[in-house]
Design a protein around this motif. Sequence first.
Motif, PDB file in Angstrom:
ATOM      1  N   UNK A 163       0.812  -1.214   0.000  1.00  0.00           N
ATOM      2  CA  UNK A 163       0.000   0.000   0.000  1.00  0.00           C
ATOM      3  C   UNK A 163       0.845   1.264   0.000  1.00  0.00           C
ATOM      4  N   UNK A 164       0.479   2.196  -0.898  1.00  0.00           N
ATOM      5  CA  UNK A 164       1.107   3.519  -0.885  1.00  0.00           C
ATOM      6  C   UNK A 164       0.250   4.517  -0.116  1.00  0.00           C
ATOM      7  N   UNK A 165      -0.873   4.045   0.425  1.00  0.00           N
ATOM      8  CA  UNK A 165      -1.662   4.891   1.322  1.00  0.00           C
ATOM      9  C   UNK A 165      -1.056   4.907   2.708  1.00  0.00           C
ATOM     10  N   UNK A 166      -0.623   3.734   3.162  1.00  0.00           N
ATOM     11  CA  UNK A 166      -0.095   3.613   4.519  1.00  0.00           C
ATOM     12  C   UNK A 166       1.427   3.652   4.569  1.00  0.00           C
ATOM     13  N   UNK A 167       2.093   3.332   3.469  1.00  0.00           N
ATOM     14  CA  UNK A 167       3.556   3.341   3.429  1.00  0.00           C
ATOM     15  C   UNK A 167       3.998   4.408   2.446  1.00  0.00           C
ATOM     16  N   UNK A 187       9.597  -3.402   6.115  1.00  0.00           N
ATOM     17  CA  UNK A 187       8.920  -3.798   7.351  1.00  0.00           C
ATOM     18  C   UNK A 187       7.452  -4.109   7.079  1.00  0.00           C
ATOM     19  N   UNK A 188       6.837  -3.323   6.195  1.00  0.00           N
ATOM     20  CA  UNK A 188       5.439  -3.589   5.829  1.00  0.00           C
ATOM     21  C   UNK A 188       5.318  -4.953   5.155  1.00  0.00           C
ATOM     22  N   UNK A 189       6.290  -5.276   4.332  1.00  0.00           N
ATOM     23  CA  UNK A 189       6.307  -6.595   3.680  1.00  0.00           C
ATOM     24  C   UNK A 189       6.389  -7.706   4.718  1.00  0.00           C
ATOM     25  N   UNK A 190       7.247  -7.528   5.701  1.00  0.00           N
ATOM     26  CA  UNK A 190       7.374  -8.547   6.751  1.00  0.00           C
ATOM     27  C   UNK A 190       6.125  -8.626   7.607  1.00  0.00           C
ATOM     28  N   UNK A 191       5.567  -7.474   7.938  1.00  0.00           N
ATOM     29  CA  UNK A 191       4.342  -7.460   8.755  1.00  0.00           C
ATOM     30  C   UNK A 191       3.194  -8.171   8.048  1.00  0.00           C
ATOM     31  N   UNK A 192       3.167  -8.065   6.717  1.00  0.00           N
ATOM     32  CA  UNK A 192       2.113  -8.710   5.944  1.00  0.00           C
ATOM     33  C   UNK A 192       2.411 -10.150   5.590  1.00  0.00           C
TER      34      UNK A 192
END
Length: 463
Positions: A233-237, A245-250
């Motif tokens: 997401x480019x809304x939240x990242x 980190x977003x990739x890992x969290x997901x």
Amino acid sequence: MEHGVTGRENPTSVVAASIADMCAVYVGTAPVNMVKERKINEPVLCYSYDEAVQSMGYLKDFENYTLCEAIDSHFSKFGSGPVVLINVLDPAIHKETIETQAIKKVNEKFTIQKVGVIPESITIEGQTEFICQFDDNGYLVIVGVTGDTINVGYDILKPSLVTDEQIIGGIDVSTGDEKGLECIENVFPKYRLIPDLILAPKFSTSPAVAAVMETKASKINGHFQGLALADISTKTVKKYSDVPQKKEDGNLNSTFLVASWPKVALGNSKYHLSTQLACIIQALTKENGGIPYKSPSNKSLKADSAILDDGTGVLLGPNKANYLNSNGIVTALNFIGGWKSWGNHTSCYPGVTDPKDMFIASRLMFNYLNNYLVKTYWQKVDDPTNKILINTITSSINIELNGMTNQGQIIGGRVEFREEDNPMTSLLAGKITIRVYFATALPAQEICFLKEIDVKYYNSIFG
């Protein structure tokens, strides 16, 4: 007893390879209010722009109608196909009612200047017979009514009501029908095309949706393999440094999944990077005789900027783009030669470094190999297990692999039927194992030039 000369035919000892177009399958939303025969939770095969628009409708609103992004990218920008479109937006469910409003006649017609109007929901005070049609803006035009002003009530599509759960879908317990991503199981039985690429623009930024896409891609119809293309997401990242980190969290870490960030734009049109990546993969495959051996990295995008969801520009130099690549994320780079896709790795990298799994090109080739073997040799299932069967299969595959090697599509390959792989207990159970060795051509993602002074050249001064 037969009197005279007779003849018989033996089956050909080499089996012809079964190859088909690389197919991209999209699950999302379309303005189906604009078409008469509405397809909801049903795969629709399209080879052209006209075919897609006639089946799904079209609006230049990719945020609300995500399948329109796929139609525009594949047919208007890259000229690549085929695509299978699966629309989950249902006018009977995803709608809202608009109160009666007065509309004045302009140029002998009445126009409802809103997109998404559902024609069959139209009610006009004092009128029972009228004709409705859509103009180029997606507005509903009403003709065949009297007066200068009419009072109209109607329902309008509300795409925002479509949820991630509806994209994921499942099996309807009452009817047994598939919905959402579950409809992927129907693509091959219906069209004889394997869902090689699986996408859900916008919705794939949800880790839950991406996870189901990956699961579907890893085992289609119990036998085939595909590749899921998802977006972060480019809304939240909004910062490149936060993307890993977003990739890992997901939990985006599979050889059957590619993760991309950010979005790209061409003029006023915004595209998810996954969509353009699918177009590049498809176009490269077609250029190379249906063999997807070339990496989609460093190939031209149809874009003039990289952006966040709100339109904010994103500029990444090679150092920043390579940081994303080193974390298994594909991105967009404007460095030499214009805007290019940039990144060779599936999302399992860097946690997995097996070249079979970590490179997009090798994953595509192993998918191709698996699907080719399944499609080509399914006809041999239940034949007698004898030397004729084994020799036919091994000879045919070796011929195919040798041809691919000679054309530079693979480094090499061979087939072996080994006694140690086929114990007596397996043969008695009707099971045989044939070993295929396969070396794909991996992308040259780092080219280093070693430079040094050769002092002998200074002797030319005295010449």
